[in-house]
Design an enzyme around this catalytic site. Structure first.
Site, PDB file in Angstrom:
ATOM      1  N   HIS A 281     -15.836 -26.263   4.887  1.00  0.00           N
ATOM      2  CA  HIS A 281     -15.696 -25.423   6.080  1.00  0.00           C
ATOM      3  C   HIS A 281     -15.070 -24.091   5.658  1.00  0.00           C
ATOM      4  CE1 HIS A 281     -15.726 -28.916   9.237  1.00  0.00           C
ATOM      5  NE2 HIS A 281     -16.714 -29.003   8.362  1.00  0.00           N
TER       6      HIS A 281
ATOM      7  N   CYS B 170      -9.696 -29.062   9.143  1.00  0.00           N
ATOM      8  CA  CYS B 170      -9.169 -27.748   8.772  1.00  0.00           C
ATOM      9  C   CYS B 170      -7.764 -27.540   9.320  1.00  0.00           C
ATOM     10  CB  CYS B 170     -10.104 -26.651   9.258  1.00  0.00           C
ATOM     11  SG  CYS B 170     -11.670 -26.646   8.355  1.00  0.00           S
TER      12      CYS B 170
ATOM     13  N   GLU C 278     -12.503 -22.454   6.667  1.00  0.00           N
ATOM     14  CA  GLU C 278     -11.046 -22.454   6.489  1.00  0.00           C
ATOM     15  C   GLU C 278     -10.644 -23.122   5.176  1.00  0.00           C
ATOM     16  OE1 GLU C 278     -12.803 -23.538   9.110  1.00  0.00           O
ATOM     17  OE2 GLU C 278     -11.687 -23.370  10.991  1.00  0.00           O
TER      18      GLU C 278
ATOM     19  N   CYS D 118     -11.392 -27.271  13.176  1.00  0.00           N
ATOM     20  CA  CYS D 118     -11.637 -28.693  13.418  1.00  0.00           C
ATOM     21  C   CYS D 118     -10.411 -29.464  12.934  1.00  0.00           C
ATOM     22  CB  CYS D 118     -12.896 -29.139  12.671  1.00  0.00           C
ATOM     23  SG  CYS D 118     -12.649 -29.336  10.890  1.00  0.00           S
TER      24      CYS D 118
HETATM   25 ZN   LIG Z   1     -13.210 -27.417   9.783  1.00  0.00          ZN
END
Ligand SMILES: [Zn+2]
Length: 155
Positions: A52, A85, A54, A82
């Site tokens: 992801h 993250c 991040e 999410c």
């Molecule tokens: Zn994430």
């Protein structure tokens, strides 16, 4: 750079990511308004479900600064983090989290972080994934070694 300029950078990364075959997410990590790392989502490109924006930005920032501790840094992410993250951000000790789209916006286009947030809030027996305890007595040895160690680096 100002908070808005840093967020606009994260948003630009998210837009470029879609154009380059990645997911629609971008993130910037900055310290005192100066960019330390910038990344976009590369899950499908890297065949890595943890890639992801991040997490990618955290990995870049820690490599660049040579530390696992990003205290004093802020993250600007084009979408509310999410649970994975968010956990990574806490582990990295990042100070502030700025986000643009929220988790409900993400759910509307097929990224259902909201589902994982709901799962976490449930008692384990009500979650869709089984959580099965196995061999805790044998696993304890590493914890005892850690506790007794004089050379550990706490984080
Ligand atoms: Zn994430």
């Amino acid at each position: 750079m100002s908070d808005k300029e840093l967020m606009r950078k994260a948003i630009a990364l998210s837009i470029n990511s879609v154009k380059n075959g990645g997911g629609p997410f971008g993130a910037v990590i900055a310290k005192d308004g100066e960019i330390i790392a910038e990344a976009s989502n590369s899950v499908t490109i890297d065949h890595d479900p943890t890639a992801h924006a991040e997490v990618n930005a955290i990995r870049q920032a820690t490599a660049k600064l040579g530390t696992f501790d990003l205290t004093g840094c802020d993250i600007y992410t084009s979408c509310e983090p999410c649970p994975m993250c968010l956990g990574a951000i806490y582990w990295a000790h990042i100070d502030r989290i700025f986000y643009a789209n929220n988790r409900k916006d993400a759910a509307r286009i097929g990224f259902d972080d909201e589902f994982i947030y709901r799962e976490i809030s449930l008692a384990p027996q009500y979650r869709q994934k089984a959580l099965i305890k196995l061999l805790p007595e044998e696993a304890r040895e590493a914890f005892e070694l850690w506790q007794q160690s004089d050379s550990k680096t706490e984080y």
